[in-house]
Design a protein around this motif. Structure first.
Motif, PDB file in Angstrom:
ATOM      1  N   ASN A 163       0.850  -1.186   0.000  1.00 34.48           N
ATOM      2  CA  ASN A 163       0.000   0.000   0.000  1.00 34.48           C
ATOM      3  C   ASN A 163       0.889   1.241   0.000  1.00 34.48           C
ATOM      4  OD1 ASN A 163      -2.718  -1.109   0.200  1.00 34.48           O
ATOM      5  ND2 ASN A 163      -2.166  -1.751   2.270  1.00 34.48           N
ATOM      6  N   TYR A 164       0.329   2.337  -0.490  1.00 33.62           N
ATOM      7  CA  TYR A 164       1.010   3.624  -0.363  1.00 33.62           C
ATOM      8  C   TYR A 164      -0.051   4.698  -0.172  1.00 33.62           C
ATOM      9  CZ  TYR A 164      -0.208   5.261  -5.073  1.00 33.62           C
ATOM     10  OH  TYR A 164      -0.881   5.679  -6.187  1.00 33.62           O
ATOM     11  N   PHE A 165       0.385   5.937   0.069  1.00 34.31           N
ATOM     12  CA  PHE A 165      -0.553   7.022   0.343  1.00 34.31           C
ATOM     13  C   PHE A 165      -0.451   8.119  -0.709  1.00 34.31           C
ATOM     14  CE2 PHE A 165       0.142   5.163   4.536  1.00 34.31           C
ATOM     15  CZ  PHE A 165      -1.162   5.046   5.011  1.00 34.31           C
ATOM     16  N   LEU A 166      -1.595   8.661  -1.087  1.00 39.25           N
ATOM     17  CA  LEU A 166      -1.674   9.939  -1.773  1.00 39.25           C
ATOM     18  C   LEU A 166      -1.962  10.992  -0.710  1.00 39.25           C
ATOM     19  CD1 LEU A 166      -3.835   9.220  -4.953  1.00 39.25           C
ATOM     20  CD2 LEU A 166      -1.416   9.817  -4.907  1.00 39.25           C
ATOM     21  N   ARG A 167      -1.132  12.045  -0.687  1.00 39.80           N
ATOM     22  CA  ARG A 167      -1.338  13.119   0.275  1.00 39.80           C
ATOM     23  C   ARG A 167      -1.205  14.466  -0.429  1.00 39.80           C
ATOM     24  NH1 ARG A 167       2.029   9.761   4.085  1.00 39.80           N
ATOM     25  NH2 ARG A 167       0.561   8.723   5.473  1.00 39.80           N
ATOM     26  N   LEU A 168      -1.555  15.514   0.274  1.00 40.65           N
ATOM     27  CA  LEU A 168      -1.507  16.862  -0.271  1.00 40.65           C
ATOM     28  C   LEU A 168      -0.181  17.529   0.097  1.00 40.65           C
ATOM     29  CD1 LEU A 168      -5.128  17.974   0.688  1.00 40.65           C
ATOM     30  CD2 LEU A 168      -4.329  17.172  -1.551  1.00 40.65           C
ATOM     31  N   TYR A 169       0.436  18.178  -0.904  1.00 41.54           N
ATOM     32  CA  TYR A 169       1.717  18.860  -0.692  1.00 41.54           C
ATOM     33  C   TYR A 169       1.722  20.185  -1.453  1.00 41.54           C
ATOM     34  CZ  TYR A 169       3.361  14.258   0.862  1.00 41.54           C
ATOM     35  OH  TYR A 169       3.516  13.053   1.513  1.00 41.54           O
ATOM     36  N   ALA A 170       2.538  21.105  -0.952  1.00 38.75           N
ATOM     37  CA  ALA A 170       2.795  22.363  -1.640  1.00 38.75           C
ATOM     38  C   ALA A 170       4.273  22.698  -1.488  1.00 38.75           C
ATOM     39  CB  ALA A 170       1.921  23.480  -1.074  1.00 38.75           C
ATOM     40  N   SER A 171       4.750  23.651  -2.262  1.00 42.58           N
ATOM     41  CA  SER A 171       6.142  24.069  -2.133  1.00 42.58           C
ATOM     42  C   SER A 171       6.265  25.138  -1.049  1.00 42.58           C
ATOM     43  CB  SER A 171       6.657  24.623  -3.458  1.00 42.58           C
ATOM     44  OG  SER A 171       6.046  25.873  -3.736  1.00 42.58           O
ATOM     45  N   PRO A 172       7.444  25.283  -0.433  1.00 45.16           N
ATOM     46  CA  PRO A 172       7.641  26.352   0.553  1.00 45.16           C
ATOM     47  C   PRO A 172       7.347  27.730  -0.023  1.00 45.16           C
ATOM     48  CG  PRO A 172       9.426  24.763   0.690  1.00 45.16           C
ATOM     49  CD  PRO A 172       8.628  24.406  -0.529  1.00 45.16           C
ATOM     50  N   GLY A 173       7.731  27.969  -1.280  1.00 44.64           N
ATOM     51  CA  GLY A 173       7.467  29.262  -1.900  1.00 44.64           C
ATOM     52  C   GLY A 173       5.983  29.520  -2.053  1.00 44.64           C
ATOM     53  N   TYR A 174       5.226  28.497  -2.444  1.00 50.47           N
ATOM     54  CA  TYR A 174       3.778  28.653  -2.568  1.00 50.47           C
ATOM     55  C   TYR A 174       3.153  28.956  -1.216  1.00 50.47           C
ATOM     56  CZ  TYR A 174      -1.086  27.698  -3.749  1.00 50.47           C
ATOM     57  OH  TYR A 174      -2.438  27.809  -3.937  1.00 50.47           O
ATOM     58  N   VAL A 175       3.622  28.256  -0.181  1.00 51.53           N
ATOM     59  CA  VAL A 175       3.085  28.475   1.167  1.00 51.53           C
ATOM     60  C   VAL A 175       3.368  29.904   1.636  1.00 51.53           C
ATOM     61  CG1 VAL A 175       3.254  27.774   3.585  1.00 51.53           C
ATOM     62  CG2 VAL A 175       3.225  26.037   1.781  1.00 51.53           C
TER      63      VAL A 175
END
Length: 299
Positions: A163-175
């Motif tokens: 199994n693996y996970f799909l998760r939400l991510y953003a870049s530091p610059g976007y944040v």
């Protein structure tokens, strides 16, 4: 039957049983569709009956064909033993194995496993085809498919890998420029990076099936590597495989306590393919690879 069947024709039948399509067999053996058809017809004449019949899933073995394939497998095993003896037992696997896999998991897990297997067996040839899709109900011309999501097949044998996970991510610059959403509903105020929905076969990988709100803007790509790069460059919040970006400082987890999606990965093959020592060795190598890297998959 006037004479013994040709061992070459029996081995061609075995390859048809594994790949299911004359075109795929011809490509693998470096010949033509017409030649494969002619050799099967010659074998049928030698055996006194049909070895193959068409079905919605491609070419299937008849009862006579199953008996002929058993003989072909014995020939293959004998030739494999001879090859091993001639190479002083060092190269026990040979021939060509064709594998279809999603591009992200293929690059991160399948390729390393296959390279190590090939280093131990220099006579083994590998073709790895990148395709993010459901397991094929029809014959796909490959020995093994590595696929994501639910299994909905009746004529194939699935082997669970991990199994693996799909998760939400953003870049530091976007944040820094846009901030982080405080709740899932706030995603509608952000850009979002995911697969092209109209081209996506595995619904679980897309935004539409995630029940997340429609974003303010979207960046969609058929390649997960393009999605990863788009998130890195600040296109928005991305729905990404955890094993590709977890613990990477270029990616910031977004709402990790509120959203994640766990998906299974399977190795799927026809029963005839799994009787091949090379295909079984590939499956074992994949299982060993994911077993040894569960910390990344669970991160």
């Amino acid at each position: 039957m006037n004479r013994l069947p040709s061992p070459d024709d029996l081995l061609i039948l075995l390859t048809v049983a594994r790949l299911g399509r004359f075109n795929a067999v011809a490509e693998t053996l470096g010949t033509t569709h017409t030649t494969i058809s002619r050799r099967i017809m010659a074998l049928d004449k030698q055996l006194g009956g049909r070895t193959l019949e068409r079905s919605p899933h491609g070419w299937e073995l008849t009862e006579l064909g199953s008996q002929a394939v058993a003989a072909a497998e014995a020939i293959e095993a004998t030739l494999g033993s001879l090859t091993g003896a001639l190479s002083n037992g060092e190269d026990s696997l040979s021939g060509l194995v064709r594998i279809s896999t999603s591009d992200g998991f293929g690059a991160e897990f399948v390729a390393p496993a296959l390279v190590r297997l090939q280093q131990d067996n220099p006579l083994l040839n590998v073709e790895m085809l990148s395709a993010t899709r459901k397991v094929s109900q029809n014959r796909s011309g490959v020995d093994l498919e590595v696929v994501v999501g639910r299994m909905e097949v009746t004529n194939m044998q699935p082997v669970f890998l991990t199994n693996y996970f799909l998760r939400l991510y953003a870049s530091p610059g976007y944040v820094r420029s846009r901030g982080l959403p405080a709740a899932l509903e706030d995603i509608k105020e952000h850009g979002f990076v995911s697969y092209v929905e109209s081209a996506l076969q595995v619904a679980e990988l897309g935004h539409r099936s995630s029940q997340l709100p429609a974003p303010k803007s979207s960046f969609q790509a058929t390649s997960v590597f393009a999605q990863v790069e788009a998130v890195r460059c600040g296109a928005g919040i991305g729905l990404l495989p955890n094993f590709m970006v977890a613990d990477n400082p270029d990616f910031v987890p977004v709402l990790p306590e509120l959203f994640q999606r766990q998906l299974p990965i399977w190795a799927v093959a026809r029963p005839e393919s799994l009787r091949s020592a090379s295909v079984r060795a590939v499956v074992a190598a994949l299982k060993a690879e994911v077993s040894g890297r569960q910390d990344i998959l669970a991160a």
